[in-house]
Design an enzyme around this catalytic site. Structure first.
Site, short mmCIF file in Angstrom:
data_model
loop_
_atom_site.label_atom_id
_atom_site.label_comp_id
_atom_site.label_asym_id
_atom_site.label_seq_id
_atom_site.Cartn_x
_atom_site.Cartn_y
_atom_site.Cartn_z
N PHE A 52 0.79 -1.23 0.00
CA PHE A 52 0.00 0.00 0.00
C PHE A 52 0.82 1.28 0.00
O PHE A 52 1.90 1.34 0.56
CB PHE A 52 -0.95 0.02 1.21
CG PHE A 52 -1.96 -1.08 1.20
CD1 PHE A 52 -2.43 -1.60 -0.01
CD2 PHE A 52 -2.45 -1.62 2.38
CE1 PHE A 52 -3.36 -2.62 -0.03
CE2 PHE A 52 -3.37 -2.64 2.37
CZ PHE A 52 -3.83 -3.15 1.17
N HIS B 118 -3.67 3.91 -2.56
CA HIS B 118 -4.58 2.88 -2.02
C HIS B 118 -5.37 3.43 -0.83
O HIS B 118 -6.58 3.24 -0.71
CB HIS B 118 -3.80 1.67 -1.52
CG HIS B 118 -3.06 0.92 -2.58
ND1 HIS B 118 -1.68 0.90 -2.67
CD2 HIS B 118 -3.49 0.13 -3.60
CE1 HIS B 118 -1.30 0.14 -3.68
NE2 HIS B 118 -2.38 -0.34 -4.27
N ARG C 162 4.93 -0.43 -7.94
CA ARG C 162 6.08 -0.75 -8.78
C ARG C 162 7.18 0.32 -8.71
O ARG C 162 8.30 0.06 -9.17
CB ARG C 162 5.65 -0.95 -10.24
CG ARG C 162 4.84 -2.21 -10.45
CD ARG C 162 4.67 -2.54 -11.93
NE ARG C 162 4.17 -3.89 -12.11
CZ ARG C 162 2.89 -4.19 -12.35
NH1 ARG C 162 1.98 -3.24 -12.45
NH2 ARG C 162 2.52 -5.45 -12.50
P1 AMP Z 1 -3.13 -2.13 -7.33
O1 AMP Z 1 -2.85 -2.61 -5.94
O2 AMP Z 1 -1.95 -1.49 -8.00
O3 AMP Z 1 -3.82 -3.16 -8.18
O4 AMP Z 1 -4.17 -0.94 -7.19
C1 AMP Z 1 -5.36 -1.09 -6.45
C2 AMP Z 1 -6.23 0.11 -6.70
O5 AMP Z 1 -5.54 1.29 -6.32
C3 AMP Z 1 -6.59 0.27 -8.18
O6 AMP Z 1 -7.94 0.70 -8.29
C4 AMP Z 1 -5.64 1.35 -8.64
O7 AMP Z 1 -6.11 2.11 -9.73
C5 AMP Z 1 -5.54 2.20 -7.40
N1 AMP Z 1 -4.32 3.01 -7.41
C6 AMP Z 1 -3.05 2.58 -7.58
N2 AMP Z 1 -2.19 3.62 -7.58
C7 AMP Z 1 -2.94 4.74 -7.41
C8 AMP Z 1 -2.64 6.14 -7.34
N3 AMP Z 1 -1.39 6.59 -7.43
N4 AMP Z 1 -3.66 7.00 -7.18
C9 AMP Z 1 -4.94 6.54 -7.09
N5 AMP Z 1 -5.28 5.25 -7.15
C10 AMP Z 1 -4.30 4.35 -7.31
#
Ligand code: AMP
Length: 284
Positions: free
Chosen positions: A33, A37, A187
């Site tokens: 996170f 998130h 990442r």
């Molecule tokens: P992930 O864990 O990367 O699959 O992301 C989980 C959720 O968090 C997804 O809906 C992503 O679009 C959102 N998310 C990831 N990075 C960001 C960010 N920098 N700003 C807003 N939402 C994000």
């Protein structure tokens, strides 16, 4: 906060919460996170009675040469952060429970997944839509919250919910950025110091695009030329794509009209990063 590890217990919890008349909000994630998130979780907290998040690094959405094995994982850190923002249920299923050996159903959303990331990651979005539909059925949320950072993913989920008549409100939240503008991403932890510095150019190029759009530039090629110029000036950036698309259909546009998304993906070393800018103009 309660940690739930099995599909069966999650379904039982949600059925009971619904029977009791509670509104369930849901934030699906792959963990590790950051503020992006947490911002989705805070919104979920505000919008419902019960906030469920999931942590599942979904093998189906990674290509054979992608980073499934090395994807950052730290359960204890994530647990504390989720607890800190008031998550009620932390659902962390096992892959063997989500995908038993005889699993054979794939959900494929057609047109909006073809362009942009769909070109270099041809099976990515079917992995996403399959796991998200399964999670929706398990968690039974009234509201599901996604980030605009993964813009094509958000549009894909919205299309799936519409096409399958799911009774879920899908909400998109703005991209949360580092102080220098880099979009937060799990990442980003892969980046070496030089790559991290060069990665600033992604946001810088989108800011340039925004400036041109605000000044009234409507020719896509002019804007793309400027973005490409900024990215090419960083030797550590290898462009995957830079495109301007209709914000709803995700098809390329020649001229800016209505809602558009300026979207890009680039490699810094082995790390692939994405970012985008949504811009609204009046439709003629
Ligand atoms: P992930 O864990 O990367 O699959 O992301 C989980 C959720 O968090 C997804 O809906 C992503 O679009 C959102 N998310 C990831 N990075 C960001 C960010 N920098 N700003 C807003 N939402 C994000």
């Amino acid at each position: 906060m309660e940690i739930i590890r099995t599909v069966k217990e999650m379904k039982e919890f949600s059925s009971e919460a619904r029977r009791a008349g509670k509104t369930i909000t849901f934030v699906p994630t792959m963990g590790y996170f950051h503020e992006g998130h947490l911002n989705l979780m805070r919104e979920g907290r505000r919008r419902g009675d019960v906030l469920v998040i999931s942590l599942f690094v979904n093998p189906m959405q990674f290509g054979p040469k992608e980073d499934f094995k090395s994807y950052p994982r730290d359960f204890e850190r994530d647990r504390k952060m989720a607890e800190g923002v008031g998550v009620d249920i932390f659902f962390a299923p096992e892959a063997s429970d989500m995908y038993p050996p005889d699993h054979q159903t794939i959900v494929r959303v057609e047109k909006v997944t073809q362009n942009l990331c769909g070109r270099s990651r041809p099976t990515h979005f079917q992995g996403v839509s399959t796991v998200v539909l399964k999670l929706f059925e398990i968690v039974m949320p009234h509201v599901a919250i996604f980030g605009e950072k993964d813009y094509q993913q958000l549009v894909t989920i919205q299309q799936m919910v519409k096409d399958l008549h799911l009774s879920i409100d899908v909400l998109g939240m703005p991209t949360v950025r580092e102080a220098d503008g880099l979009a937060m991403s799990s990442r980003n932890t892969y980046l070496l110091p030089d790559e991290r510095k060069a990665a600033q150019s992604l946001y810088r190029s989108l800011q340039k695009a925004k400036e041109l759009l605000q000044k009234g530039e409507r020719r896509t090629d002019r804007i793309l030329h400027e973005i490409n110029g900024i990215l090419h000036s960083e030797s550590l950036v290898r462009i995957d794509y830079v495109q301007i698309c209709d914000a709803h259909t995700l098809e390329d546009v020649d001229r800016i009209e209505g809602d558009v998304v300026v979207a890009l993906a680039a490699y810094l070393g082995k790390t692939r990063l994405i970012d985008n800018l949504v811009f609204q103009t009046p439709k003629k």
